[in-house]
Motif scaffolding. Structure first.
Motif, short mmCIF file in Angstrom:
data_model
loop_
_atom_site.label_atom_id
_atom_site.label_comp_id
_atom_site.label_asym_id
_atom_site.label_seq_id
_atom_site.Cartn_x
_atom_site.Cartn_y
_atom_site.Cartn_z
N LEU A 1 2.27 7.91 -5.18
CA LEU A 1 2.61 7.60 -3.79
C LEU A 1 1.35 7.61 -2.93
O LEU A 1 0.48 8.46 -3.11
CB LEU A 1 3.58 8.64 -3.23
CG LEU A 1 5.02 8.58 -3.67
CD1 LEU A 1 5.81 9.69 -2.99
CD2 LEU A 1 5.64 7.24 -3.37
N ASN A 2 1.30 6.70 -2.00
CA ASN A 2 0.25 6.71 -0.99
C ASN A 2 0.87 7.29 0.27
O ASN A 2 1.45 6.58 1.08
CB ASN A 2 -0.28 5.30 -0.74
CG ASN A 2 -1.42 5.28 0.25
OD1 ASN A 2 -1.82 6.31 0.77
ND2 ASN A 2 -1.93 4.10 0.52
N GLN B 1 2.90 8.31 6.41
CA GLN B 1 2.57 8.99 7.66
C GLN B 1 2.40 7.98 8.79
O GLN B 1 2.86 8.23 9.92
CB GLN B 1 1.31 9.83 7.49
CG GLN B 1 1.51 11.02 6.58
CD GLN B 1 0.21 11.71 6.19
OE1 GLN B 1 -0.88 11.21 6.47
NE2 GLN B 1 0.33 12.85 5.55
N ASP B 2 1.77 6.85 8.50
CA ASP B 2 1.60 5.81 9.51
C ASP B 2 2.94 5.25 9.97
O ASP B 2 3.15 5.03 11.16
CB ASP B 2 0.73 4.66 8.98
CG ASP B 2 -0.72 5.06 8.77
OD1 ASP B 2 -1.14 6.12 9.28
OD2 ASP B 2 -1.43 4.31 8.06
N VAL B 3 3.86 5.05 9.04
CA VAL B 3 5.18 4.52 9.37
C VAL B 3 5.94 5.54 10.23
O VAL B 3 6.55 5.17 11.24
CB VAL B 3 5.99 4.18 8.10
CG1 VAL B 3 7.45 3.89 8.43
CG2 VAL B 3 5.36 3.00 7.38
N ILE B 4 5.87 6.80 9.85
CA ILE B 4 6.56 7.84 10.63
C ILE B 4 5.98 7.91 12.04
O ILE B 4 6.73 8.01 13.02
CB ILE B 4 6.46 9.20 9.91
CG1 ILE B 4 7.33 9.17 8.65
CG2 ILE B 4 6.88 10.34 10.83
CD1 ILE B 4 7.11 10.34 7.72
N GLU C 1 0.81 -1.22 0.00
CA GLU C 1 0.00 0.00 0.00
C GLU C 1 0.85 1.28 0.00
O GLU C 1 0.41 2.33 0.45
CB GLU C 1 -1.00 0.00 1.17
CG GLU C 1 -1.97 -1.16 1.09
CD GLU C 1 -2.97 -1.17 2.24
OE1 GLU C 1 -2.88 -0.33 3.15
OE2 GLU C 1 -3.85 -2.05 2.22
N LEU C 2 2.08 1.16 -0.50
CA LEU C 2 2.94 2.34 -0.62
C LEU C 2 2.63 3.14 -1.87
O LEU C 2 2.97 4.32 -1.95
CB LEU C 2 4.41 1.92 -0.62
CG LEU C 2 4.92 1.41 0.73
CD1 LEU C 2 6.27 0.73 0.57
CD2 LEU C 2 4.98 2.54 1.73
#
Length: 88
Positions: A67-68, A73-76, A52-53
């Motif tokens: 880009l998703n 943002q979730d990873v950060i 889902e990137l």
């Protein structure tokens, strides 16, 4: 989250993400930047899509990749939480 990190671990996929950071592109436009077969590029794009990137939108006869940013943002946010826990 594991799929995200697996996808980001590969330098080719990181290069694809860098290309998409500049602008949305078709699979063919992405493939022009690499010295590998189109099926290999397609495989990398599928891994990014499954993580889902990237988002894919059909425009006419082309599949356009973008880009998703939500996943980034979730990873950060997750990384910041890990950092905060390690500081405690």
């Amino acid at each position: 989250m594991n799929q995200v990190f697996k996808a980001l671990a590969d330098p080719t996929r990181r290069m694809i993400l860098d290309l998409l950071r500049v602008k949305d592109r078709s699979a063919g436009e992405i493939a022009e930047h690499f010295e590998m077969s189109k099926p290999s590029v397609s495989n990398h794009l599928n891994i990014l899509k499954n993580a889902e990137l990237v988002l894919v939108e059909k425009r006419g006869q082309f599949m356009i990749y973008s880009l998703n940013t939500t996943v980034f943002q979730d990873v950060i946010q997750w990384l910041m939480e890990v950092r905060d826990r390690s500081e405690d």
